[in-house]
Write a protein that holds these residues in place. Sequence first.
Motif, PDB file in Angstrom:
ATOM      1  N   LEU A   1       0.822  -1.194   0.000  1.00 26.92           N
ATOM      2  CA  LEU A   1       0.000   0.000   0.000  1.00 26.92           C
ATOM      3  C   LEU A   1       0.860   1.249   0.000  1.00 26.92           C
ATOM      4  CD1 LEU A   1      -2.817  -0.974   2.493  1.00 26.92           C
ATOM      5  CD2 LEU A   1      -2.904  -0.955   0.030  1.00 26.92           C
ATOM      6  N   PHE A   2       2.040   1.166   0.603  1.00 23.75           N
ATOM      7  CA  PHE A   2       2.983   2.271   0.536  1.00 23.75           C
ATOM      8  C   PHE A   2       3.952   1.986  -0.594  1.00 23.75           C
ATOM      9  CE2 PHE A   2       2.119   2.541   5.208  1.00 23.75           C
ATOM     10  CZ  PHE A   2       1.543   3.793   5.179  1.00 23.75           C
ATOM     11  N   HIS A   3       4.080   2.888  -1.547  1.00 23.52           N
ATOM     12  CA  HIS A   3       5.078   2.712  -2.585  1.00 23.52           C
ATOM     13  C   HIS A   3       6.459   2.856  -1.979  1.00 23.52           C
ATOM     14  CE1 HIS A   3       2.539   3.547  -6.429  1.00 23.52           C
ATOM     15  NE2 HIS A   3       2.068   2.575  -5.701  1.00 23.52           N
ATOM     16  N   ALA A   4       7.453   2.287  -2.637  1.00 23.22           N
ATOM     17  CA  ALA A   4       8.812   2.314  -2.112  1.00 23.22           C
ATOM     18  C   ALA A   4       9.302   3.722  -1.797  1.00 23.22           C
ATOM     19  CB  ALA A   4       9.761   1.626  -3.089  1.00 23.22           C
ATOM     20  N   PRO A   5       9.087   4.729  -2.685  1.00 22.87           N
ATOM     21  CA  PRO A   5       9.574   6.063  -2.360  1.00 22.87           C
ATOM     22  C   PRO A   5       8.969   6.608  -1.077  1.00 22.87           C
ATOM     23  CG  PRO A   5       8.994   5.913  -4.681  1.00 22.87           C
ATOM     24  CD  PRO A   5       8.488   4.669  -4.013  1.00 22.87           C
ATOM     25  N   LEU A   6       7.739   6.215  -0.775  1.00 24.20           N
ATOM     26  CA  LEU A   6       7.095   6.712   0.423  1.00 24.20           C
ATOM     27  C   LEU A   6       7.687   6.080   1.665  1.00 24.20           C
ATOM     28  CD1 LEU A   6       4.854   8.473   1.555  1.00 24.20           C
ATOM     29  CD2 LEU A   6       3.277   6.586   1.243  1.00 24.20           C
TER      30      LEU A   6
ATOM     31  N   GLY B   1       1.496   6.043   9.862  1.00 23.42           N
ATOM     32  CA  GLY B   1       1.134   4.640   9.669  1.00 23.42           C
ATOM     33  C   GLY B   1       1.992   3.705  10.496  1.00 23.42           C
ATOM     34  N   THR B   2       3.284   3.973  10.547  1.00 20.74           N
ATOM     35  CA  THR B   2       4.198   3.140  11.331  1.00 20.74           C
ATOM     36  C   THR B   2       3.873   3.226  12.818  1.00 20.74           C
ATOM     37  OG1 THR B   2       5.952   3.474   9.704  1.00 20.74           O
ATOM     38  CG2 THR B   2       6.622   2.724  11.889  1.00 20.74           C
ATOM     39  N   THR B   3       3.609   4.427  13.295  1.00 18.84           N
ATOM     40  CA  THR B   3       3.314   4.629  14.715  1.00 18.84           C
ATOM     41  C   THR B   3       1.998   3.971  15.103  1.00 18.84           C
ATOM     42  OG1 THR B   3       4.470   6.762  14.567  1.00 18.84           O
ATOM     43  CG2 THR B   3       3.161   6.370  16.536  1.00 18.84           C
ATOM     44  N   LEU B   4       1.021   3.993  14.197  1.00 24.23           N
ATOM     45  CA  LEU B   4      -0.285   3.393  14.483  1.00 24.23           C
ATOM     46  C   LEU B   4      -0.200   1.892  14.726  1.00 24.23           C
ATOM     47  CD1 LEU B   4      -2.654   5.215  11.973  1.00 24.23           C
ATOM     48  CD2 LEU B   4      -2.969   5.087  14.447  1.00 24.23           C
ATOM     49  N   VAL B   5       0.761   1.246  14.114  1.00 20.37           N
ATOM     50  CA  VAL B   5       0.901  -0.199  14.279  1.00 20.37           C
ATOM     51  C   VAL B   5       1.323  -0.545  15.707  1.00 20.37           C
ATOM     52  CG1 VAL B   5       2.184  -2.239  13.514  1.00 20.37           C
ATOM     53  CG2 VAL B   5       1.418  -0.551  11.838  1.00 20.37           C
ATOM     54  N   HIS B   6       2.028   0.376  16.347  1.00 26.98           N
ATOM     55  CA  HIS B   6       2.604   0.086  17.663  1.00 26.98           C
ATOM     56  C   HIS B   6       1.930   0.821  18.817  1.00 26.98           C
ATOM     57  CE1 HIS B   6       5.797  -1.814  15.389  1.00 26.98           C
ATOM     58  NE2 HIS B   6       6.002  -0.692  14.734  1.00 26.98           N
ATOM     59  N   LYS B   7       1.055   1.784  18.489  1.00 31.08           N
ATOM     60  CA  LYS B   7       0.496   2.617  19.549  1.00 31.08           C
ATOM     61  C   LYS B   7      -0.926   3.030  19.198  1.00 31.08           C
ATOM     62  CE  LYS B   7       2.204   6.476  22.394  1.00 31.08           C
ATOM     63  NZ  LYS B   7       3.275   7.506  22.493  1.00 31.08           N
TER      64      LYS B   7
ATOM     65  N   ALA C   1      -5.401  12.117   5.720  1.00 30.06           N
ATOM     66  CA  ALA C   1      -4.604  12.094   4.490  1.00 30.06           C
ATOM     67  C   ALA C   1      -4.010  10.711   4.261  1.00 30.06           C
ATOM     68  CB  ALA C   1      -3.494  13.141   4.567  1.00 30.06           C
ATOM     69  N   LEU C   2      -3.604  10.048   5.339  1.00 27.29           N
ATOM     70  CA  LEU C   2      -3.065   8.691   5.227  1.00 27.29           C
ATOM     71  C   LEU C   2      -4.128   7.737   4.692  1.00 27.29           C
ATOM     72  CD1 LEU C   2      -0.931   6.488   5.762  1.00 27.29           C
ATOM     73  CD2 LEU C   2      -1.755   6.408   8.130  1.00 27.29           C
ATOM     74  N   CYS C   3      -5.346   7.852   5.188  1.00 21.97           N
ATOM     75  CA  CYS C   3      -6.439   7.000   4.706  1.00 21.97           C
ATOM     76  C   CYS C   3      -6.671   7.204   3.212  1.00 21.97           C
ATOM     77  CB  CYS C   3      -7.720   7.309   5.475  1.00 21.97           C
ATOM     78  SG  CYS C   3      -7.687   6.820   7.211  1.00 21.97           S
TER      79      CYS C   3
ATOM     80  N   PRO D   1      -2.847  -5.751   8.113  1.00 17.93           N
ATOM     81  CA  PRO D   1      -4.219  -5.739   8.630  1.00 17.93           C
ATOM     82  C   PRO D   1      -4.405  -4.894   9.884  1.00 17.93           C
ATOM     83  CG  PRO D   1      -3.151  -7.828   9.111  1.00 17.93           C
ATOM     84  CD  PRO D   1      -2.248  -7.093   8.164  1.00 17.93           C
ATOM     85  N   ALA D   2      -3.400  -4.873  10.764  1.00 18.62           N
ATOM     86  CA  ALA D   2      -3.538  -4.101  12.003  1.00 18.62           C
ATOM     87  C   ALA D   2      -3.714  -2.622  11.699  1.00 18.62           C
ATOM     88  CB  ALA D   2      -2.319  -4.321  12.898  1.00 18.62           C
ATOM     89  N   LEU D   3      -2.953  -2.130  10.736  1.00 18.17           N
ATOM     90  CA  LEU D   3      -3.061  -0.725  10.357  1.00 18.17           C
ATOM     91  C   LEU D   3      -4.423  -0.444   9.739  1.00 18.17           C
ATOM     92  CD1 LEU D   3      -1.968   2.110   9.842  1.00 18.17           C
ATOM     93  CD2 LEU D   3      -0.881   1.246   7.762  1.00 18.17           C
ATOM     94  N   ILE D   4      -4.874  -1.325   8.854  1.00 21.81           N
ATOM     95  CA  ILE D   4      -6.162  -1.115   8.193  1.00 21.81           C
ATOM     96  C   ILE D   4      -7.295  -1.106   9.213  1.00 21.81           C
ATOM     97  CG2 ILE D   4      -7.797  -2.056   6.525  1.00 21.81           C
ATOM     98  CD1 ILE D   4      -5.273  -0.840   5.296  1.00 21.81           C
ATOM     99  N   ARG D   5      -7.261  -2.028  10.172  1.00 30.31           N
ATOM    100  CA  ARG D   5      -8.312  -2.072  11.190  1.00 30.31           C
ATOM    101  C   ARG D   5      -8.320  -0.784  12.004  1.00 30.31           C
ATOM    102  NH1 ARG D   5      -9.342  -2.867  16.406  1.00 30.31           N
ATOM    103  NH2 ARG D   5     -11.217  -4.041  16.990  1.00 30.31           N
ATOM    104  N   THR D   6      -7.136  -0.328  12.396  1.00 26.35           N
ATOM    105  CA  THR D   6      -7.046   0.906  13.172  1.00 26.35           C
ATOM    106  C   THR D   6      -7.618   2.079  12.404  1.00 26.35           C
ATOM    107  OG1 THR D   6      -5.083   0.122  14.355  1.00 26.35           O
ATOM    108  CG2 THR D   6      -5.465   2.502  14.331  1.00 26.35           C
ATOM    109  N   LEU D   7      -7.273   2.159  11.126  1.00 23.76           N
ATOM    110  CA  LEU D   7      -7.768   3.262  10.311  1.00 23.76           C
ATOM    111  C   LEU D   7      -9.288   3.221  10.191  1.00 23.76           C
ATOM    112  CD1 LEU D   7      -5.081   3.359   7.468  1.00 23.76           C
ATOM    113  CD2 LEU D   7      -5.327   4.922   9.392  1.00 23.76           C
ATOM    114  N   CYS D   8      -9.841   2.022  10.015  1.00 24.65           N
ATOM    115  CA  CYS D   8     -11.300   1.893   9.898  1.00 24.65           C
ATOM    116  C   CYS D   8     -11.988   2.362  11.174  1.00 24.65           C
ATOM    117  CB  CYS D   8     -11.677   0.440   9.609  1.00 24.65           C
ATOM    118  SG  CYS D   8     -11.261  -0.124   7.952  1.00 24.65           S
ATOM    119  N   VAL D   9     -11.442   1.956  12.316  1.00 22.79           N
ATOM    120  CA  VAL D   9     -12.034   2.330  13.602  1.00 22.79           C
ATOM    121  C   VAL D   9     -11.884   3.822  13.855  1.00 22.79           C
ATOM    122  CG1 VAL D   9     -11.850   2.049  16.104  1.00 22.79           C
ATOM    123  CG2 VAL D   9     -11.729   0.044  14.611  1.00 22.79           C
TER     124      VAL D   9
END
Length: 231
Positions: free
Chosen positions: A5-10, A43-49, A83-85, A125-133
Amino acid sequence: MSQTLFHAPLMSMPTSADPESLGTTTATPPTPDHRSRLMTAMGTTLVHKPYGEITIADVVAEARVSKRTFYEQFASKDECLLALCELLSERTLAVMSEGFDPDKDWMAQLNWVIEAYLGNIQKQPALIRTLCVELLNLGTPGLAVRRAILQRFVNFLIRQVELSRQHEPGRLPLSHNLAMAVVGGVNELILEAIEQGRGDRLLDLAPEVEAFVKAVLDALEPHARSAHGLR
């Protein structure tokens, strides 16, 4: 599928910190890369916090930029999340479209499109679930972005059917409401699987999702219209 979902440059992060964060007097003009780095950091921070515990300081530390740079790009952490969504939906659609050939039969390519969609979500999936919620927790702005994202996928589905109608003029167009029902139904299946701990096996849903979408699209075929007495 090699893309995420994240392109390499991102995802690529600089090896040195933003000059502003090092206390230099030379201000670095904001660039699109700063915006990308901040969204990646969110996105990275959301996975852990949990989102409620995330501060702008957390995001800028992960992105290795200053708070001033953050506020040059976003008014708040909520705006960064929204914006991330939007970005994730655009990246997913790009992957789905990548292998699609408008000159080939749409139904024959349905499996590719579905697996591209499920496969990309399965990678995080963890990131996607967090974003949905969290979208639902952001009130009106979150609902507006959620609606816009759903509309993108609805438009994609309608567009593919319209392309297929160029080869099969007798096929009915796909209505907005029916397309929304398909997209919404598939997304609920995905969210349920993630909530049940099956986020790493979303591709297992592919046969059922394909059968569901095919059943809807088959109803647009001329033979289906005749069977139901439609003109």
